[in-house]
Structures are given as structure tokens and as C-alpha cells.
Motif scaffolding. Structure first.
Motif, PDB file in Angstrom:
ATOM      1  N   GLN A  21      -8.360 -12.913   3.574  1.00 23.71           N
ATOM      2  CA  GLN A  21      -8.648 -11.791   4.481  1.00 23.71           C
ATOM      3  C   GLN A  21      -7.621 -11.338   4.635  1.00 23.71           C
ATOM      4  OE1 GLN A  21     -11.142 -12.102   6.920  1.00 23.71           O
ATOM      5  NE2 GLN A  21     -12.153  -9.988   6.874  1.00 23.71           N
ATOM      6  N   ALA A  22      -6.687 -11.574   5.340  1.00 21.64           N
ATOM      7  CA  ALA A  22      -5.314 -11.355   6.356  1.00 21.64           C
ATOM      8  C   ALA A  22      -4.144 -10.349   4.578  1.00 21.64           C
ATOM      9  CB  ALA A  22      -4.525 -12.186   6.507  1.00 21.64           C
ATOM     10  N   ASN A  23      -4.261 -11.295   3.640  1.00 23.87           N
ATOM     11  CA  ASN A  23      -3.397 -10.343   2.800  1.00 23.87           C
ATOM     12  C   ASN A  23      -4.449  -9.805   2.034  1.00 23.87           C
ATOM     13  OD1 ASN A  23      -1.623 -10.469   0.193  1.00 23.87           O
ATOM     14  ND2 ASN A  23      -2.697 -11.443  -0.679  1.00 23.87           N
ATOM     15  N   GLU A  24      -5.357  -9.208   1.984  1.00 24.46           N
ATOM     16  CA  GLU A  24      -6.189  -8.022   1.553  1.00 24.46           C
ATOM     17  C   GLU A  24      -6.298  -6.895   2.434  1.00 24.46           C
ATOM     18  OE1 GLU A  24     -10.813  -6.992   0.344  1.00 24.46           O
ATOM     19  OE2 GLU A  24      -9.688  -8.855   0.060  1.00 24.46           O
ATOM     20  N   LEU A  25      -5.831  -7.208   3.693  1.00 20.51           N
ATOM     21  CA  LEU A  25      -5.985  -6.079   4.596  1.00 20.51           C
ATOM     22  C   LEU A  25      -4.673  -5.696   4.823  1.00 20.51           C
ATOM     23  CD1 LEU A  25      -7.759  -4.861   7.248  1.00 20.51           C
ATOM     24  CD2 LEU A  25      -6.739  -6.745   8.546  1.00 20.51           C
ATOM     25  N   ILE A  26      -3.673  -6.652   4.869  1.00 21.58           N
ATOM     26  CA  ILE A  26      -2.287  -6.330   5.299  1.00 21.58           C
ATOM     27  C   ILE A  26      -2.162  -5.054   3.706  1.00 21.58           C
ATOM     28  CG2 ILE A  26       0.301  -6.423   4.001  1.00 21.58           C
ATOM     29  CD1 ILE A  26      -0.462  -8.758   5.838  1.00 21.58           C
ATOM     30  N   HIS A  27      -2.961  -5.410   2.150  1.00 21.89           N
ATOM     31  CA  HIS A  27      -2.273  -4.479   0.902  1.00 21.89           C
ATOM     32  C   HIS A  27      -3.170  -3.185   1.254  1.00 21.89           C
ATOM     33  CE1 HIS A  27      -0.742  -8.297  -0.922  1.00 21.89           C
ATOM     34  NE2 HIS A  27      -0.446  -7.346  -1.929  1.00 21.89           N
ATOM     35  N   TRP A  28      -4.251  -3.437   1.931  1.00 19.18           N
ATOM     36  CA  TRP A  28      -5.196  -2.023   2.505  1.00 19.18           C
ATOM     37  C   TRP A  28      -3.862  -0.711   3.033  1.00 19.18           C
ATOM     38  CZ3 TRP A  28      -8.881   0.929   0.040  1.00 19.18           C
ATOM     39  CH2 TRP A  28     -10.280  -0.667   0.231  1.00 19.18           C
ATOM     40  N   VAL A  29      -3.262  -1.701   3.566  1.00 17.53           N
ATOM     41  CA  VAL A  29      -2.161  -0.911   4.688  1.00 17.53           C
ATOM     42  C   VAL A  29      -1.310  -0.690   3.271  1.00 17.53           C
ATOM     43  CG1 VAL A  29      -0.634   0.022   6.181  1.00 17.53           C
ATOM     44  CG2 VAL A  29      -2.584  -1.510   6.331  1.00 17.53           C
ATOM     45  N   CYS A  30      -0.557  -1.678   2.913  1.00 14.10           N
ATOM     46  CA  CYS A  30       1.018  -1.696   2.562  1.00 14.10           C
ATOM     47  C   CYS A  30       1.056  -1.103   0.723  1.00 14.10           C
ATOM     48  CB  CYS A  30       2.129  -2.708   2.300  1.00 14.10           C
ATOM     49  SG  CYS A  30       1.983  -3.508   3.773  1.00 14.10           S
ATOM     50  N   VAL A  31      -0.262  -1.307   0.288  1.00 14.99           N
ATOM     51  CA  VAL A  31      -0.010  -0.751  -1.354  1.00 14.99           C
ATOM     52  C   VAL A  31      -0.137   1.182  -1.181  1.00 14.99           C
ATOM     53  CG1 VAL A  31      -1.644   0.049  -3.275  1.00 14.99           C
ATOM     54  CG2 VAL A  31      -1.190  -2.556  -2.360  1.00 14.99           C
ATOM     55  N   PRO A  32      -1.216   2.244  -0.739  1.00 11.79           N
ATOM     56  CA  PRO A  32      -0.957   2.890  -0.275  1.00 11.79           C
ATOM     57  C   PRO A  32       0.156   3.330   0.021  1.00 11.79           C
ATOM     58  CG  PRO A  32      -3.169   2.634   0.314  1.00 11.79           C
ATOM     59  CD  PRO A  32      -2.448   1.445  -0.118  1.00 11.79           C
ATOM     60  N   VAL A  33       0.732   2.861   0.949  1.00 16.40           N
ATOM     61  CA  VAL A  33       2.133   3.307   1.389  1.00 16.40           C
ATOM     62  C   VAL A  33       3.257   3.317   0.732  1.00 16.40           C
ATOM     63  CG1 VAL A  33       4.287   3.044   3.363  1.00 16.40           C
ATOM     64  CG2 VAL A  33       1.164   2.658   3.682  1.00 16.40           C
ATOM     65  N   ILE A  34       3.310   2.030   0.119  1.00 17.16           N
ATOM     66  CA  ILE A  34       4.353   1.966  -0.940  1.00 17.16           C
ATOM     67  C   ILE A  34       3.960   3.170  -2.359  1.00 17.16           C
ATOM     68  CG2 ILE A  34       5.414   0.771  -3.064  1.00 17.16           C
ATOM     69  CD1 ILE A  34       4.630  -1.996  -1.264  1.00 17.16           C
ATOM     70  N   PHE A  35       3.168   3.154  -2.384  1.00 14.39           N
ATOM     71  CA  PHE A  35       2.807   4.181  -3.875  1.00 14.39           C
ATOM     72  C   PHE A  35       3.375   5.474  -3.397  1.00 14.39           C
ATOM     73  CE2 PHE A  35       0.199   6.908  -6.823  1.00 14.39           C
ATOM     74  CZ  PHE A  35       0.181   6.335  -7.448  1.00 14.39           C
ATOM     75  N   PHE A  36       2.789   6.715  -1.858  1.00 18.40           N
ATOM     76  CA  PHE A  36       3.491   7.357  -1.335  1.00 18.40           C
ATOM     77  C   PHE A  36       5.190   6.924  -1.195  1.00 18.40           C
ATOM     78  CE2 PHE A  36       4.621   9.874   2.010  1.00 18.40           C
ATOM     79  CZ  PHE A  36       3.711  10.836   2.475  1.00 18.40           C
ATOM     80  N   CYS A  37       5.772   6.264  -0.891  1.00 12.51           N
ATOM     81  CA  CYS A  37       6.658   6.872  -0.413  1.00 12.51           C
ATOM     82  C   CYS A  37       7.603   6.029  -2.261  1.00 12.51           C
ATOM     83  CB  CYS A  37       7.017   4.950   0.241  1.00 12.51           C
ATOM     84  SG  CYS A  37       6.879   4.973   1.752  1.00 12.51           S
ATOM     85  N   VAL A  38       6.896   5.657  -3.241  1.00 13.25           N
ATOM     86  CA  VAL A  38       7.405   6.088  -4.147  1.00 13.25           C
ATOM     87  C   VAL A  38       7.755   6.972  -4.895  1.00 13.25           C
ATOM     88  CG1 VAL A  38       7.213   5.820  -7.063  1.00 13.25           C
ATOM     89  CG2 VAL A  38       7.401   4.131  -5.059  1.00 13.25           C
ATOM     90  N   LEU A  39       6.068   7.870  -4.651  1.00 21.69           N
ATOM     91  CA  LEU A  39       6.637   9.567  -4.774  1.00 21.69           C
ATOM     92  C   LEU A  39       7.435  10.405  -4.524  1.00 21.69           C
ATOM     93  CD1 LEU A  39       2.403  10.212  -5.511  1.00 21.69           C
ATOM     94  CD2 LEU A  39       4.454  10.026  -7.018  1.00 21.69           C
ATOM     95  N   GLY A  40       7.268   9.639  -2.723  1.00 16.89           N
ATOM     96  CA  GLY A  40       8.565  10.821  -2.232  1.00 16.89           C
ATOM     97  C   GLY A  40       9.660  10.061  -2.392  1.00 16.89           C
ATOM     98  N   LEU A  41      10.297   9.579  -2.723  1.00 14.99           N
ATOM     99  CA  LEU A  41      11.835   8.647  -3.222  1.00 14.99           C
ATOM    100  C   LEU A  41      11.879   9.678  -3.939  1.00 14.99           C
ATOM    101  CD1 LEU A  41      12.421   5.176  -2.859  1.00 14.99           C
ATOM    102  CD2 LEU A  41      12.294   6.867  -1.592  1.00 14.99           C
ATOM    103  N   LEU A  42      11.411   9.951  -5.094  1.00 13.51           N
ATOM    104  CA  LEU A  42      11.361  11.139  -6.509  1.00 13.51           C
ATOM    105  C   LEU A  42      11.057  12.327  -6.343  1.00 13.51           C
ATOM    106  CD1 LEU A  42       8.799   9.022  -8.784  1.00 13.51           C
ATOM    107  CD2 LEU A  42      10.828   9.160  -9.415  1.00 13.51           C
ATOM    108  N   TRP A  43      10.492  12.901  -5.352  1.00 11.02           N
ATOM    109  CA  TRP A  43      10.726  14.152  -5.007  1.00 11.02           C
ATOM    110  C   TRP A  43      12.010  13.943  -4.267  1.00 11.02           C
ATOM    111  CZ3 TRP A  43       7.160  17.441  -3.238  1.00 11.02           C
ATOM    112  CH2 TRP A  43       6.844  18.373  -2.471  1.00 11.02           C
ATOM    113  N   CYS A  44      12.502  13.632  -4.054  1.00 10.11           N
ATOM    114  CA  CYS A  44      14.102  13.880  -3.267  1.00 10.11           C
ATOM    115  C   CYS A  44      15.413  13.646  -4.856  1.00 10.11           C
ATOM    116  CB  CYS A  44      14.461  12.704  -2.579  1.00 10.11           C
ATOM    117  SG  CYS A  44      13.291  12.643  -1.105  1.00 10.11           S
ATOM    118  N   VAL A  45      14.809  13.289  -5.768  1.00 10.75           N
ATOM    119  CA  VAL A  45      15.570  13.584  -7.514  1.00 10.75           C
ATOM    120  C   VAL A  45      15.720  14.417  -7.715  1.00 10.75           C
ATOM    121  CG1 VAL A  45      16.249  12.446  -9.380  1.00 10.75           C
ATOM    122  CG2 VAL A  45      14.499  11.040  -7.610  1.00 10.75           C
ATOM    123  N   PRO A  46      17.161  15.444  -7.291  1.00 13.54           N
ATOM    124  CA  PRO A  46      17.062  16.701  -7.324  1.00 13.54           C
ATOM    125  C   PRO A  46      17.422  17.040  -9.641  1.00 13.54           C
ATOM    126  CG  PRO A  46      19.432  15.739  -7.430  1.00 13.54           C
ATOM    127  CD  PRO A  46      17.926  14.550  -7.446  1.00 13.54           C
TER     128      PRO A  46
END
Length: 159
Positions: A21-46
């Protein structure tokens, strides 16, 4: 040639290392954050200037979103609709950060990306199993779809 897995097969494989349950809860937070961040980092590529003149709307973020959507549509057309909404929210969030944040988007996403991955590894330490992507990199795209499939189930919808 490798057999094409169904969404249910991918989710069953992914779910094997996400039982605690703790791992699943962590994934509910971290997976969307990681996905968002990958897109955000790509946003910065000229984008090359010559491309900007010909295709002013182009961004590496949109290219990554289109590639992910191709995968998700093949996985499950119904599920891909929810994931498209999630990606649109991510895109809006990144654009908003770019306009309003005191820090550059790249720095915000880099810090959040590292913190989210630390969270993921803590979750898997608690779980006692290695992250799925160490077995197959496709699981990096399955994580968000797995979470979305749970949203669909909660809403009584098939994916």
C-alpha cells in the motif's frame, strides 16, 4: 517477433511489483510528477531557429506527447483519452510555470524529478521488489497508464 501484450497483461506485470500500500501511494504521487517533469525538461530544450520559422508551434514536449499517445492508443484507445487529458493538464501546468514561476522550469523540473525518483526507490525498497522498468523500459510508459486504469475502474469505466 515479440508478441504484443494487452493492457491487462502489462498492468498485471506492473502490478506484481506494486502490491504494498505504501509503494502504491508513493506511485500515485511520484509517477505523475516524473511524467510532468520529463515533459517540463523537454520544454526547455531549444528548438532550432530554422524550425521555429517553419513550424512556430513545435516543441520537443509536444513531440514526446505525440509519441506517448501513439503508444497509449495502441495499448487502449479508451485509456488513451484519459491520458491525453492528463498530458494536456501537464502541458498547461508547464506553460503556467514558465510564465509565473520565479525559478526556470528546467530547474523546478530537475529538482522535482530527482525527488520523485528518490520517492519511487523508497517505495520499491518498502515493497522489497525492483522497479519494473529495470526489466523493460516500456514500464516507464505503463506506470501512468496503470494509474489511469485505476481511475477508470474507480469510475466504473472500462479501459
Amino acid at each position: 517477433m515479440a508478441e504484443k501484450k494487452s493492457a491487462d497483461q502489462w498492468f498485471a506485470d506492473y502490478g506484481e511489483s506494486h502490491q504494498h500500500q505504501a509503494n502504491e501511494l508513493i506511485h500515485w504521487v511520484c509517477v505523475p510528477v516524473i511524467f510532468f517533469c520529463v515533459l517540463g525538461l523537454l520544454w526547455c530544450v531549444p528548438v532550432p531557429e530554422a524550425w521555429q520559422e517553419r513550424v512556430p508551434w513545435f516543441s520537443w514536449t509536444l513531440l514526446a506527447m505525440a509519441a506517448a499517445m501513439m503508444f497509449y492508443v495502441r495499448l487502449s484507445p479508451r485509456l488513451s483519452a484519459g491520458l491525453l487529458c492528463f498530458m494536456a493538464i501537464c502541458y498547461w501546468g508547464i506553460a503556467t510555470l514558465d510564465l509565473l514561476a520565479h525559478w526556470p522550469v528546467g530547474k523546478i523540473c530537475a529538482v522535482a524529478f530527482v525527488l520523485a525518483w528518490i520517492g519511487q526507490f523508497i517505495g520499491h525498497r518498502i515493497e522489497g521488489r525492483r522497479p519494473s522498468f529495470l526489466k523493460d523500459l516500456v514500464f516507464l510508459l505503463i506506470g501512468p497508464a496503470w494509474l489511469m486504469s485505476m481511475v477508470y475502474k474507480k469510475l466504473g469505466q472500462r479501459y
